[in-house]
Design a protein around this motif. Structure first.
Motif, mmCIF file in Angstrom:
data_model
loop_
_atom_site.group_PDB
_atom_site.id
_atom_site.type_symbol
_atom_site.label_atom_id
_atom_site.label_comp_id
_atom_site.label_asym_id
_atom_site.label_seq_id
_atom_site.Cartn_x
_atom_site.Cartn_y
_atom_site.Cartn_z
ATOM 1 N N ASP A 1 6.805 2.347 3.189
ATOM 2 C CA ASP A 1 6.955 1.762 4.513
ATOM 3 C C ASP A 1 6.436 2.742 5.549
ATOM 4 O O ASP A 1 6.871 3.902 5.588
ATOM 5 N N GLU B 1 0.188 -5.359 4.043
ATOM 6 C CA GLU B 1 1.119 -6.314 4.618
ATOM 7 C C GLU B 1 1.957 -5.625 5.691
ATOM 8 O O GLU B 1 1.982 -4.403 5.787
ATOM 9 N N THR C 1 5.771 -6.058 8.124
ATOM 10 C CA THR C 1 7.004 -6.748 8.487
ATOM 11 C C THR C 1 7.212 -6.535 9.978
ATOM 12 O O THR C 1 7.319 -5.392 10.447
ATOM 13 N N ARG D 1 6.616 -15.871 10.943
ATOM 14 C CA ARG D 1 6.863 -15.175 9.680
ATOM 15 C C ARG D 1 7.202 -13.722 9.966
ATOM 16 O O ARG D 1 6.535 -13.076 10.755
ATOM 17 N N LEU D 2 8.206 -13.204 9.313
ATOM 18 C CA LEU D 2 8.557 -11.808 9.517
ATOM 19 C C LEU D 2 7.651 -10.889 8.699
ATOM 20 O O LEU D 2 7.189 -9.860 9.184
ATOM 21 N N THR D 3 7.394 -11.255 7.456
ATOM 22 C CA THR D 3 6.497 -10.460 6.615
ATOM 23 C C THR D 3 5.189 -11.211 6.427
ATOM 24 O O THR D 3 5.192 -12.394 6.086
#
Length: 290
Positions: free
Chosen positions: A142, A162, A164, A184-186
């Motif tokens: 992350d 990707e 988030t 969409r969060l992710t």
């Protein structure tokens, strides 16, 4: 082509000493803060090119922005001039309506190696998907940035980017259900492999993106610029200002439709762009989200 002139364009006032990570982070962030992601040329009757000299004139001398094949190609020249070890890569954009990646490399990015560690630089994706600083090429980590948490995943030879994000809080009730809002969060953004690519690899891409009726970039006129607190965007006749609010896990979104007569002023005051030819805005209904 003058590196110092480029530094003035992005407002880099530091003293450049060596090609280290700290300097790369600074230059990367200043680029996305001062050079818009935009495709306005093709909606002004102009053509985009992969000629680096012309791109330099457009972005550095004429204070325009550009799309990835311009901004990231220019950035590869910057990397070279600054002494970084880099490789240009092609990536495939994730298409939400197909739930899959596109077939061709429509997006140009750069891989930079510093002290044996690889990083992805991308100064031209725009909106909430824009990375502000290089991402370390490490799977599953992350990496917090102002726009959200970015993550690179390795799937064999393929890498997938990707992010988030946060929940959107639209302040204007009329735009609550706007097709431009991404709830969409992710989100999957694009995939790439580590095969080096030259300019020729993107010539067909550049032609397709600015001529095909199926191209997103012929269907929407777009201008996006990162700000210290979020980003601004003009898509067709819709102007948006987004403020990141990580404390409340939200993005505050102000949206309004503007008259065509106001667009020239908005481009000048909000994006610092003055067009030579008249812009014909367009915002057809194809997938594209803030």
């Amino acid at each position: 082509m003058d590196l110092q002139e480029y530094f003035r364009r992005i407002r880099f006032s530091g003293v450049y000493k060596k090609p280290d990570l700290a300097t790369l982070r600074t230059v990367h962030e200043l680029h996305v803060m001062n050079v818009p992601f935009e495709n306005l040329s093709i909606h002004c009757g102009e053509r985009n090119t992969m000629d680096l000299q012309i791109i330099y004139e457009k972005i550095v001398k004429n204070h325009r922005g550009g799309w990835c094949c311009e901004n990231n190609l220019l950035f590869s020249w910057v990397l070279r001039e600054m002494g970084y070890k880099y490789t240009t890569l092609g990536s495939k954009i994730f298409k939400t309506f197909k739930n899959d990646f596109g077939l061709l490399d429509y997006h140009l990015i750069n891989l930079v190696e510093i002290e044996g560690r690889p990083y992805i630089t991308d100064v031209s994706f725009g909106l909430s998907y824009q990375i502000w600083q290089p991402l370390e090429l490490i799977s599953g980590k992350d990496q917090q940035q102002p726009g959200g948490v970015f993550r690179l995943q390795n799937d064999g030879e393929k890498w997938i980017l990707e992010m988030t994000g946060r929940k959107p809080m639209v302040q204007n009730e009329a735009f609550t259900n706007s097709s431009l809002i991404d709830r969409r969060l992710t989100k999957t953004i694009y995939s790439f492999v580590l095969t080096p690519r030259g300019v020729d690899h993107f010539l067909n891409t550049s032609e397709y993106l600015q001529t095909s009726p199926e191209s997103l970039l012929t269907q929407k006129s777009i201008c996006s610029l990162q700000t210290p607190t979020g980003f601004r965007a003009l898509v067709g006749w819709t102007y948006s200002e987004v403020t990141f609010n990580p404390e409340e896990d939200a993005d505050i979104i102000e949206m309004k439709d503007v008259a065509e007569s106001e667009i020239e002023t908005i481009l000048k005051e909000k994006f610092y762009i003055v067009l030579v030819n008249k812009l014909t805005p367009i915002n057809n209904k194809v997938t594209y989200k803030l």
